[in-house]
Design a protein around this motif. Structure first.
Motif, short mmCIF file in Angstrom:
data_model
loop_
_atom_site.label_atom_id
_atom_site.label_comp_id
_atom_site.label_asym_id
_atom_site.label_seq_id
_atom_site.Cartn_x
_atom_site.Cartn_y
_atom_site.Cartn_z
N ARG A 95 13.38 2.83 1.37
CA ARG A 95 13.94 3.37 0.25
C ARG A 95 15.25 2.36 -0.08
O ARG A 95 15.98 1.81 0.85
N ASN A 96 15.89 2.41 -1.44
CA ASN A 96 17.11 1.76 -1.85
C ASN A 96 17.88 2.92 -2.41
O ASN A 96 17.52 3.11 -3.66
N ASN A 97 18.71 3.42 -1.65
CA ASN A 97 19.43 4.77 -2.21
C ASN A 97 20.20 4.62 -3.34
O ASN A 97 20.39 5.34 -4.41
N THR A 98 20.96 3.39 -3.35
CA THR A 98 21.81 2.73 -4.64
C THR A 98 20.92 2.61 -5.59
O THR A 98 21.76 2.87 -6.97
N LYS A 99 19.73 2.37 -5.56
CA LYS A 99 19.01 2.23 -6.70
C LYS A 99 18.01 3.20 -7.18
O LYS A 99 17.10 3.12 -8.27
N ASN A 100 18.21 4.30 -6.25
CA ASN A 100 17.06 5.68 -6.37
C ASN A 100 15.70 5.00 -6.56
O ASN A 100 14.92 5.54 -7.48
N THR A 101 15.39 4.03 -5.63
CA THR A 101 13.89 3.52 -5.59
C THR A 101 13.26 3.68 -4.14
O THR A 101 14.22 3.46 -3.22
N VAL A 102 12.13 3.78 -4.13
CA VAL A 102 11.31 3.86 -3.01
C VAL A 102 10.12 2.82 -3.06
O VAL A 102 9.63 2.75 -4.01
N TYR A 103 9.84 2.46 -1.92
CA TYR A 103 8.84 1.48 -1.83
C TYR A 103 7.70 1.70 -0.90
O TYR A 103 8.13 2.17 0.22
N LEU A 104 6.46 1.30 -1.20
CA LEU A 104 5.32 1.51 -0.23
C LEU A 104 4.87 0.09 0.04
O LEU A 104 4.01 -0.08 -0.96
N GLN A 105 5.02 -0.39 1.07
CA GLN A 105 4.35 -1.82 1.45
C GLN A 105 3.05 -1.35 2.30
O GLN A 105 2.97 -0.74 3.03
N MET A 106 1.96 -1.96 1.70
CA MET A 106 0.60 -1.47 2.20
C MET A 106 0.12 -2.76 2.59
O MET A 106 -0.23 -3.79 1.89
N THR A 107 -0.65 -2.84 3.78
CA THR A 107 -1.07 -4.13 4.40
C THR A 107 -2.63 -3.74 4.75
O THR A 107 -2.88 -2.52 5.14
N SER A 108 -3.32 -4.64 5.19
CA SER A 108 -4.55 -4.44 5.88
C SER A 108 -5.35 -3.28 4.99
O SER A 108 -6.01 -2.42 5.56
N LEU A 109 -5.37 -3.60 3.53
CA LEU A 109 -5.91 -2.47 2.83
C LEU A 109 -7.63 -2.33 2.80
O LEU A 109 -8.04 -3.41 3.23
N LYS A 110 -8.07 -1.25 3.08
CA LYS A 110 -9.37 -0.97 3.08
C LYS A 110 -10.00 -0.46 1.70
O LYS A 110 -9.09 0.37 0.95
N PRO A 111 -11.06 -0.48 1.22
CA PRO A 111 -11.74 0.18 0.24
C PRO A 111 -11.54 1.75 0.18
O PRO A 111 -11.35 2.05 -0.78
N GLU A 112 -11.34 2.36 1.62
CA GLU A 112 -11.15 3.82 1.15
C GLU A 112 -9.38 4.26 0.74
O GLU A 112 -9.33 5.34 0.72
N ASP A 113 -8.80 2.94 0.57
CA ASP A 113 -7.30 3.29 0.26
C ASP A 113 -7.38 3.14 -1.25
O ASP A 113 -6.46 3.45 -1.95
N THR A 114 -8.49 2.95 -1.96
CA THR A 114 -8.84 2.88 -3.33
C THR A 114 -8.19 4.46 -4.03
O THR A 114 -8.79 5.20 -3.62
N ALA A 115 -7.41 4.42 -4.90
CA ALA A 115 -6.92 5.85 -5.45
C ALA A 115 -5.81 5.48 -6.47
O ALA A 115 -5.12 4.26 -6.56
N VAL A 116 -5.57 6.63 -7.22
CA VAL A 116 -4.36 6.78 -7.96
C VAL A 116 -3.22 7.12 -7.01
O VAL A 116 -3.30 8.11 -6.27
N TYR A 117 -2.10 6.19 -6.98
CA TYR A 117 -0.98 6.42 -6.17
C TYR A 117 0.17 7.06 -6.85
O TYR A 117 0.62 6.65 -7.81
N TYR A 118 0.59 8.46 -6.39
CA TYR A 118 1.64 9.02 -6.87
C TYR A 118 3.09 9.16 -6.37
O TYR A 118 3.07 9.54 -5.16
N CYS A 119 4.08 8.96 -6.93
CA CYS A 119 5.31 9.29 -6.36
C CYS A 119 6.01 10.45 -6.62
O CYS A 119 5.84 10.96 -7.59
#
Length: 120
Positions: A71-95
């Motif tokens: 996260r970056n608190n000053t920007k009120n932003t959060v990040y999700l770094q996703m690696t080694s992705l698999k087909p089962e990771d397929t989805a709509v991602y919600y914050c």
């Protein structure tokens, strides 16, 4: 009003990487818990990862070692770094952001989601 806007989704091949972002704006006093959730077709929404105000992170077993939440608190932003992705990771991602608004009322806000498709 509080708004969360996700970005960074898309199509990626198995084994690839993506970085999701979520920016919060509006009448925010504090965000105590950030979370990423996902919902695959025909399945219920599930928790992917959370980060609390102290910086502690928590991950679903299915993504441990592959996803990193920051996260970056000053920007009120959060990040999700996703690696080694698999087909089962397929989805709509919600914050999700939980905390308080400037009028001291509680806040539990959701973004509209960003689609991640892992396919060859």
């Amino acid at each position: 009003q509080v708004q969360l806007v996700e970005s960074g989704g898309g199509l990626v091949q198995p084994g690839g990487s993506l970085r999701l972002s979520c920016a919060a704006s509006g009448s925010i006093l504090s965000i105590n818990v950030w979370g990423w959730y996902r919902q695959a077709p025909g399945k219920e929404r599930e928790l992917v990862a959370t980060i609390i105000s102290g910086g502690t992170t928590n991950y679903a077993e299915s993504v441990k070692g592959r996803f990193i939440l920051s996260r970056n608190n000053t920007k009120n932003t959060v990040y999700l770094q996703m690696t080694s992705l698999k087909p089962e990771d397929t989805a709509v991602y919600y914050c999700n952001a939980k905390g308080f608004k400037r009028d001291y009322s509680g806040m539990n806000s959701w973004g509209k989601g960003t689609l991640v498709t892992v396919s060859s």
